[in-house]
Design an enzyme around this catalytic site. Sequence first.
Site, PDB file in Angstrom:
ATOM      1  N   SER A  21       0.894  -1.305  -0.062  1.00 35.11           N
ATOM      2  CA  SER A  21      -0.008   0.003   0.026  1.00 35.11           C
ATOM      3  C   SER A  21       0.958   1.175   0.081  1.00 35.11           C
ATOM      4  CB  SER A  21      -0.777   0.046   1.203  1.00 35.11           C
ATOM      5  OG  SER A  21      -0.305   0.365   2.339  1.00 35.11           O
ATOM      6  N   LYS A  22       0.121   2.294   0.001  1.00 36.80           N
ATOM      7  CA  LYS A  22       0.961   3.747   0.057  1.00 36.80           C
ATOM      8  C   LYS A  22       2.176   3.796   1.241  1.00 36.80           C
ATOM      9  CE  LYS A  22      -1.313   6.516  -3.164  1.00 36.80           C
ATOM     10  NZ  LYS A  22      -2.706   6.072  -3.412  1.00 36.80           N
ATOM     11  N   ARG A  23       1.670   3.124   2.265  1.00 46.46           N
ATOM     12  CA  ARG A  23       2.489   3.295   3.432  1.00 46.46           C
ATOM     13  C   ARG A  23       4.000   2.844   3.130  1.00 46.46           C
ATOM     14  NH1 ARG A  23       2.177  -0.703   6.912  1.00 46.46           N
ATOM     15  NH2 ARG A  23       0.517  -1.704   5.687  1.00 46.46           N
ATOM     16  N   HIS A  24       4.093   1.777   1.998  1.00 46.11           N
ATOM     17  CA  HIS A  24       5.435   1.230   1.634  1.00 46.11           C
ATOM     18  C   HIS A  24       6.002   2.229   0.550  1.00 46.11           C
ATOM     19  CE1 HIS A  24       3.156  -2.479   2.712  1.00 46.11           C
ATOM     20  NE2 HIS A  24       4.304  -2.555   3.443  1.00 46.11           N
ATOM     21  N   GLY A  25       5.637   3.552   0.443  1.00 44.90           N
ATOM     22  CA  GLY A  25       6.201   4.165  -0.530  1.00 44.90           C
ATOM     23  C   GLY A  25       5.516   4.305  -1.975  1.00 44.90           C
TER      24      GLY A  25
END
Length: 483
Positions: free
Chosen positions: A244-248
């Site tokens: 997800s976006k959390r991973h960059g």
Amino acid sequence: MPTPRLRFAPSPTGYLHVGGARTALFNWLYARRHGGQFLLRVEDTDKARSTDESTRAIFEGLQWLGLGWDEEVVYQGSNVARHGADAERMVASGHAYRCFCSAFELDARRKQAEAAEGAFKYDRRCDRLDAAEVARRVAAGEPSVIRFRVPEGSTGWTDLVHGDISFPNKDIEDFVILRSDGTPIYNLAVTSDDIAMRITLVMRGDDHVSNTPKQILLYRALGAELPQFAHLPMIHGTDGKKLSKRHGATAVADWQHEGILPQAMVNFLALLGWSPGGEFNEVMRIDELVAVFAADGLLRKASVFDPKKLEWMNGQHLMTMALGDLAPLVGRKIAAAGLMREIELGRRHEWFLRLLDLLRVRARTVDDIVRLARPFLAATVTYDEAAVAKAWKEIPETRALLAAVHDALTACAPWEAEPLEVALKTLAEARGLGTGKVFGPMRVALTGESNSPGMFDVLMVLGRETALARLTAAISELDRRTL
Ligand code: GLU
């Protein structure tokens, strides 16, 4: 065996992200490997969430990756008349029925059922209406949806990734296929389009596994032959959680802007959930992937998106690609950074290729190359203070050394690696220094930095005039620092 026909069917509600790109790539590789067709279908029936901008971003992402599609793009939204007709056909053949229960009534019944026994499943009360009543209510303008009548038994298929999968039909309620406004529900639109497009293999993310039994029931009701199915496992981040976006960066375009090459992205994505098996070289061009891609190499377990591996992969492709292909990519970024105009780089083409060849072995991305190229393109050197503190510690000694280097190189002719090497070795010996002690201060004088390609390469790429001017400028800089 008919020629395989596969499709990528993105919903245009965002950018092309790596999961979607991986699905597109696998479909494309399979089609190319087996001499089939790869089609593109834009699933834009959700008008509220679909945008032209997203459609464009998906096209651009696929084009950047080199995943061209055959035949014209199919827009799902332009097929609603067929979706509606298919639903009516299923009503006529007894596979579906009209339902007049309103959302409000259903909601109330759901709440009641959940309070009493837990789960709610549509009780088929409209299936028991007689034809005359249905006709009367339709004629009176009463809104209705069309529901699929789920038969007894179970529904299964042999998935190319997961093997045999089967669902008991009792767990599937009579699902709506057409809304009261005549628009199709997702599973009808997909099935109707896949039949019309003569798709032979549906390959998509395994978040769609639960839709597949419903779609299979629709194929059968519509009298169509079933395609094969392959459900690709999820992609996780390095922490094992769903990507997800959390991973960059998860959008393909973000990586493009970070200086990742399309061929590296393709190579990296190909290995997310697929393996050619046995011992193999991970670095592959797209034509090499086409030559070995096969469904039995599809893996069951989730794959891990590791940005470090992507960068490594990029470095591998940077190192082996044709310099002539690399030059415009780097050139554009150099021009955008205001370091040198493309026209000037064109004029110095041979020189530029030599510089790229020197720098690419030290880089993982196109942006790394641009950064490393800066000292060779700028009119003057910008001294990195950490490099200065390390290599120019003793100012008077350094000044004397650089002055001696300047004189030795001035006398050096021709300006070629061999005479330059002889000149610098002689100088180092005369001063009782190892070459490292000479090259360190020189490197800062010539590039401003403590890291650079080999000294003789630096001297050659800079050329006589610039190298000597930079030594002189460094001497002045040292004088300025003494004051
Ligand atoms: N539009 C769906 C999605 O973006 C894909 C449907 C399919 O491949 O069957 O998830």
